[in-house]
Every structure is written in C-alpha cells, then in structure tokens.
Design an enzyme around this catalytic site. Structure first.
Site, mmCIF file in Angstrom:
data_model
loop_
_atom_site.group_PDB
_atom_site.id
_atom_site.type_symbol
_atom_site.label_atom_id
_atom_site.label_comp_id
_atom_site.label_asym_id
_atom_site.label_seq_id
_atom_site.Cartn_x
_atom_site.Cartn_y
_atom_site.Cartn_z
ATOM 1 N NE ARG A 37 40.822 42.475 56.196
ATOM 2 C CZ ARG A 37 40.717 41.234 55.749
ATOM 3 N NH1 ARG A 37 41.303 40.254 56.397
ATOM 4 N NH2 ARG A 37 40.023 40.972 54.671
ATOM 5 C CE LYS A 202 40.658 33.325 49.703
ATOM 6 N NZ LYS A 202 40.146 34.488 50.440
ATOM 7 N N GLY A 360 41.613 41.010 50.761
ATOM 8 C CA GLY A 360 42.736 41.131 51.684
ATOM 9 C C GLY A 360 44.071 41.185 50.971
ATOM 10 N N GLY A 384 35.645 38.576 50.339
ATOM 11 C CA GLY A 384 34.423 37.807 50.113
ATOM 12 C C GLY A 384 33.175 38.630 50.374
HETATM 13 P P1 ADP Z 1 42.098 38.492 47.682
HETATM 14 O O1 ADP Z 1 42.581 38.211 49.068
HETATM 15 O O2 ADP Z 1 42.518 39.838 47.201
HETATM 16 O O3 ADP Z 1 40.626 38.241 47.526
HETATM 17 P P2 ADP Z 1 42.900 35.861 46.768
HETATM 18 O O4 ADP Z 1 43.016 35.447 48.192
HETATM 19 O O5 ADP Z 1 41.865 35.240 45.945
HETATM 20 O O6 ADP Z 1 42.812 37.460 46.681
HETATM 21 O O7 ADP Z 1 44.266 35.546 46.005
HETATM 22 C C1 ADP Z 1 45.495 36.106 46.358
HETATM 23 C C2 ADP Z 1 46.627 35.174 45.959
HETATM 24 O O8 ADP Z 1 46.513 34.805 44.592
HETATM 25 C C3 ADP Z 1 47.977 35.811 46.120
HETATM 26 O O9 ADP Z 1 48.634 35.205 47.202
HETATM 27 C C4 ADP Z 1 48.658 35.513 44.775
HETATM 28 O O10 ADP Z 1 49.993 35.060 44.931
HETATM 29 C C5 ADP Z 1 47.793 34.427 44.193
HETATM 30 N N1 ADP Z 1 47.891 34.315 42.728
HETATM 31 C C6 ADP Z 1 47.701 35.270 41.813
HETATM 32 N N2 ADP Z 1 47.954 34.811 40.562
HETATM 33 C C7 ADP Z 1 48.321 33.523 40.703
HETATM 34 C C8 ADP Z 1 48.732 32.510 39.782
HETATM 35 N N3 ADP Z 1 48.838 32.744 38.477
HETATM 36 N N4 ADP Z 1 49.031 31.297 40.283
HETATM 37 C C9 ADP Z 1 48.955 31.061 41.607
HETATM 38 N N5 ADP Z 1 48.582 31.970 42.533
HETATM 39 C C10 ADP Z 1 48.271 33.193 42.081
HETATM 40 MG MG MG Z 2 43.022 36.360 50.079
#
Ligand code: ADP
Ligand code: MG
Length: 403
Positions: A37, A202, A360, A384
């Site tokens: 970023r 999330k 992120g 988001g």
């Molecule tokens: P982004 O930031 O790309 O939008 P999120 O913040 O929604 O993504 O999610 C990222 C997190 O999701 C990572 O820290 C990852 O460890 C977690 N994650 C992925 N799969 C699982 C799972 N099966 N159980 C728990 N956490 C998970």
């Molecule tokens: Mg995230």
C-alpha cells in the site's frame, strides 16, 4: 459522471496539498511485513512533490479505539516512505494538535509530512456527521486542496475521506483513478467466462457480496473460512471449523439462486483438517463431506482447501477470461495451509484476460508466497472498497469526488 482528477486542481506549486492515503499496512513488532500500500501511493506523492507542492499526508493504521496507541503509530510508515521516496518525511506525533501545526508550518515546497494515525481521534469514524465535519475542518485548516488517494477507504463515510473532500477543492489521486479504471472493466461488460473467487475470514461481510455478484458472474468459487458455512448448508459436519451458523439459511438461498441463474458454484471437494489452529498442528486431507470423521474428531479445524479442490479451482480460473479474487483459500500465513491459496494465485497469473486480486490479506498472500505483482492484471489496494464497487454500491468517498 467522471471523477475529478488531479489536473482539475490546477498548478500546485507552492500550494499546500492535504492527501488521504491508505498506509494501513500489516506490522509485526514495528516492522512492516507488506509495504504494497505504501508503494502504491508513491506515484501520486511523487507527482505532487515534483510540482513543488507542500504535501501533508494522512492515513489510519489498524483499529485503535479513538485514542493514541503506540502499536498503531504511523512512525514506521514515515520512515519507510522516506526511504522509498529518497527524501525526508517530517512526522507529526499527533493528527491535528500542536505537533501537526509545527510540522505544517515548517514544510517547504516539494517537502512531505505525515500526520499521526487519524483513528487516534474518535471523530474520524464518528457516527455523528457534525463531529466528523469538525475534524475535517481542523485537518483542512491551512491546506489549499485535498487529494483523495486511499482507495481502501473510499467506501467509508469518514472525516478524512468524505467531509474533508467537501471542505476543500478536491480530486482523486492517481491510485484511486487507476483502481477505478481497472475495476470498471469488471463491471462494464466483462469478457466471459467471468469468475469471482471468494475466501478469507470475514464471512458475513463477504456473503453479502455473493447476492450482488450472482447475477453478474458465470462462476463463483468459494474457499477460505466461508466454505464451511456452505458445507454446513449442505448438511455436512464441519467439526470446529470457522462457521457462521446463523448464515446457513442465507447460504442455502444463494445455492438455489445460483442454480436458477445457471451460475457454476464451485465448492471444495476436499479439505485440509488440522488438530488445532497452529502452524505445526497435525493435519490430514479429508473429503469435504467427511470433516467430522477426520482423526481429530470434533476438534478438527479446516484450515485449507485440499489438493483436488485446488486443482479444480485452478482449472476454473485459468479457463476464465475475467477473474476477480478476494480472500485467501486457507490460513496461508502457516506454510502447511498455504497450498490452496498458492494454487489459486498461480492460476490467476495464467489467465488469458483480466485477473484482479483484491483485499489486504490476499495481496499480502500473493507477495508473501513469492509472486511478482506484475504477474497479475491488477492488485487492488482495497478489499472492502473493491467488493462494494463490484456490487455496484454507492461509495461516499467517490461520490464526493464527482463519480
Ligand atoms: P482480505 O484481507 O484479502 O479481504 P480477509 O481479511 O477476509 O481477506 O481474510 C484473510 C484471513 O482469512 C487470513 O488471515 C487467513 O488466515 C484467514 N483464513 C482463510 N481461510 C481460513 C480458514 N479456513 N479458517 C480460518 N481463517 C481462514
Ligand atoms: Mg483482511
């Protein structure tokens, strides 16, 4: 309507430019673990500095609760920014207080200052528009124009995004303009097949996105933490995996809707189940409908998609012409559970068309797993924000710039 771009602000030499960046980078013990970023913010900052503007940058970092907290200080960002730009960055130890005043007054043409974390002030994210406007006025004091370049926050009605853009002549920075250009290609007649790949943790946030995307996509691929809510909806036991029980009904509805719309919904057929949520946990791969039957019983936690699923997902991605991916397929931070995310990232680099990574953690995963940014069509700095944009939602931080 077209967004107001930097040129609309006129000649900025000698003028004070307040700029909202998104320097919300992951930190570990004060060390920046993914500087994506910051790097993405450089073109706009350079453009302003080269014009001879006095630039005052602001950002949030993490989720402090409206008061200063050392671990959320932007000081490490100021230091790194200075290294990347090859010039000193003055750092104000507060946001609109005495030190911010001191730093602003000392600023010369072509120099850059960074204010301390915006979210140390509760008014930044206040629900009260009056409070936000008050902070915006304090931020705007002494500045001639405002540049909005924190794409990751344009979906937020916050003082430094929304109210401040009304308090000063304002325009989008180069990063926001570029994000819009690429993301618009996903919403305006995308080349087909169009696949959206969702994962991450999330869950309820992202489930909402599905509803809006289903009518637009050809393929919807589900991994990460949200897959267990789908498996549960199919009647499978998911043991101790991440689950949002109260979303099961909703997910069932999406499955039905996907079928009616002829959208191909890809769910994992196998899952890597671990004994506990830790990097060295014992683990095994089981069929997606047999998580409860793993050797860890009710303790088992699904932490990644299995190899068969990874191969099927990769194939669906590789053969699409437009792909948007948000959310890791598993707990990629632990090498034993990074395979699914790696396979999906690899497949995105092989797309003959437009492949966009948003989010992120997804962006950090891609870099952390050793992929080159240039291998993707675009890595969005906003998770988001990019999802809401794809949903066609009204984004206050863009609307206020004439979008
Ligand atoms: P982004 O930031 O790309 O939008 P999120 O913040 O929604 O993504 O999610 C990222 C997190 O999701 C990572 O820290 C990852 O460890 C977690 N994650 C992925 N799969 C699982 C799972 N099966 N159980 C728990 N956490 C998970
Ligand atoms: Mg995230």
């Amino acid at each position: 309507m077209a967004i107001r771009t930097l040129e609309t602000l006129g000649d900025l030499a000698g003028r004070t430019v307040l700029i909202r960046c998104d320097f919300n980078v992951p930190l570990e013990d004060g060390r920046i673990t993914d500087e994506g970023r910051i790097v993405a913010s450089l073109p706009t900052l350079r453009a302003l500095l080269e014009q001879g503007a006095k630039v005052v940058a602001m950002s949030h970092l993490g989720r402090p609760k409206g008061a200063p907290e050392e671990r959320y200080s932007l000081a490490p960002v100021a230091a790194r920014l200075g290294e990347l730009l090859g010039q000193e960055v003055a750092f104000a130890t507060d946001t609109v207080g005495e030190d911010a005043q001191r730093v602003r007054i000392a600023l010369q043409d072509g120099q850059l200052a960074l204010l301390e974390n915006l979210r140390f002030d509760p008014r930044e994210t206040s629900k009260d528009a009056g409070e936000r406007a008050e902070l915006a006025a304090e931020l705007a004091a002494g500045a001639d124009v405002f540049v909005s370049d924190g794409f990751g926050v344009v979906h937020r009605e916050q003082a430094s995004v929304f109210e401040v853009a009304q308090a000063l002549p304002s325009a989008a920075g180069l990063l926001v303009a570029k994000e819009l250009e690429v993301l618009s290609r996903l919403t305006e007649s995308p080349e087909r097949p169009y696949a959206v790949v969702l994962g991450g943790s999330k869950v309820s946030d992202k489930l909402g996105v599905i509803e809006h995307l289903l009518p637009r996509v050809d393929r919807l691929v589900i991994g990460g933490g949200m897959l267990f809510t789908f498996l549960k909806a199919l009647g499978h036991d998911v043991a101790s995996s991440l689950l949002e029980e109260d979303q099961v009904e909703r997910v069932l509805g999406y499955m039905k809707q996907a079928e009616e719309l002829g959208v191909q919904l890809l769910l994992p057929t196998d899952v890597v189940v671990a004994e506990s949520f830790s990097a060295d946990a014992a683990h095994e791969t089981v069929a997606a409908d047999a998580i409860g039957g793993s050797r860890f019983g009710a303790k088992g936690i699904g932490l990644d998609i299995g190899p068969d699923s990874a191969a099927a997902f990769a194939e669906a991605i590789r053969t699409s012409r437009t792909v948007f991916w948000n959310g890791p397929m598993g707990v990629f931070e632990m090498p034993a559970f990074a395979h699914g995310t790696k396979a999906v990232a690899q497949a995105l680099t092989e797309v003959d068309g437009l492949a966009v990574v948003g989010g992120g953690d997804s962006a950090a995963a891609v870099r952390g797993l050793g992929f080159d940014d240039a291998a993707f069509g675009h890595i969005s700095t906003g998770g988001g924000a990019s999802l809401e944009f794809l949903e066609g939602a009204r984004l206050p931080g863009l609307e206020v710039l004439g979008w």
